[in-house]
Design a protein around this motif. Structure first.
Motif, mmCIF file in Angstrom:
data_model
loop_
_atom_site.group_PDB
_atom_site.id
_atom_site.type_symbol
_atom_site.label_atom_id
_atom_site.label_comp_id
_atom_site.label_asym_id
_atom_site.label_seq_id
_atom_site.Cartn_x
_atom_site.Cartn_y
_atom_site.Cartn_z
ATOM 1 N N GLU A 7 -8.245 1.563 71.856
ATOM 2 C CA GLU A 7 -7.012 1.273 72.592
ATOM 3 C C GLU A 7 -5.753 1.739 71.859
ATOM 4 O O GLU A 7 -4.699 1.872 72.474
ATOM 5 N N HIS A 8 -5.858 2.034 70.578
ATOM 6 C CA HIS A 8 -4.706 2.489 69.805
ATOM 7 C C HIS A 8 -4.770 3.970 69.455
ATOM 8 O O HIS A 8 -4.017 4.426 68.590
ATOM 9 N N LEU A 9 -5.639 4.714 70.119
ATOM 10 C CA LEU A 9 -5.693 6.155 69.858
ATOM 11 C C LEU A 9 -4.389 6.813 70.279
ATOM 12 O O LEU A 9 -3.836 6.504 71.327
ATOM 13 N N GLY A 10 -3.938 7.717 69.476
ATOM 14 C CA GLY A 10 -2.707 8.440 69.774
ATOM 15 C C GLY A 10 -2.968 9.695 70.574
ATOM 16 O O GLY A 10 -4.105 10.007 70.918
ATOM 17 N N PRO A 11 -1.940 10.441 70.945
ATOM 18 C CA PRO A 11 -2.054 11.646 71.773
ATOM 19 C C PRO A 11 -3.056 12.681 71.344
ATOM 20 O O PRO A 11 -3.661 12.748 71.319
#
Length: 65
Positions: A7-11
């Motif tokens: 859920e906290h993966l970046g672009p």
């Protein structure tokens, strides 16, 4: 931990998991929470090791920002 990391993966980020079995239940749980925003790719499919790359897509299908 996997859900929180996903859920906290970046672009342009991805999460790779390596396990000794096919993690289908995890895939079903992620898809239940995130639907088509969960991009799941098998990099290796057993019999001894499964490697999966996970990406979180935006609602419009692009990489999550």
């Amino acid at each position: 931990i996997i859900f929180r990391l996903f859920e906290h993966l970046g672009p342009n980020d991805s999460l790779q998991i390596v396990v000794d079995h096919d993690p289908k239940p995890l895939r079903l749980q992620l898809e239940a929470r995130h639907g088509s925003r969960c991009n799941w790719s098998y990099l290796e499919k057993g019999p001894d090791i499964w490697r999966i790359r996970l990406r979180l897509l935006r609602a419009d299908g692009g990489v999550h920002a």
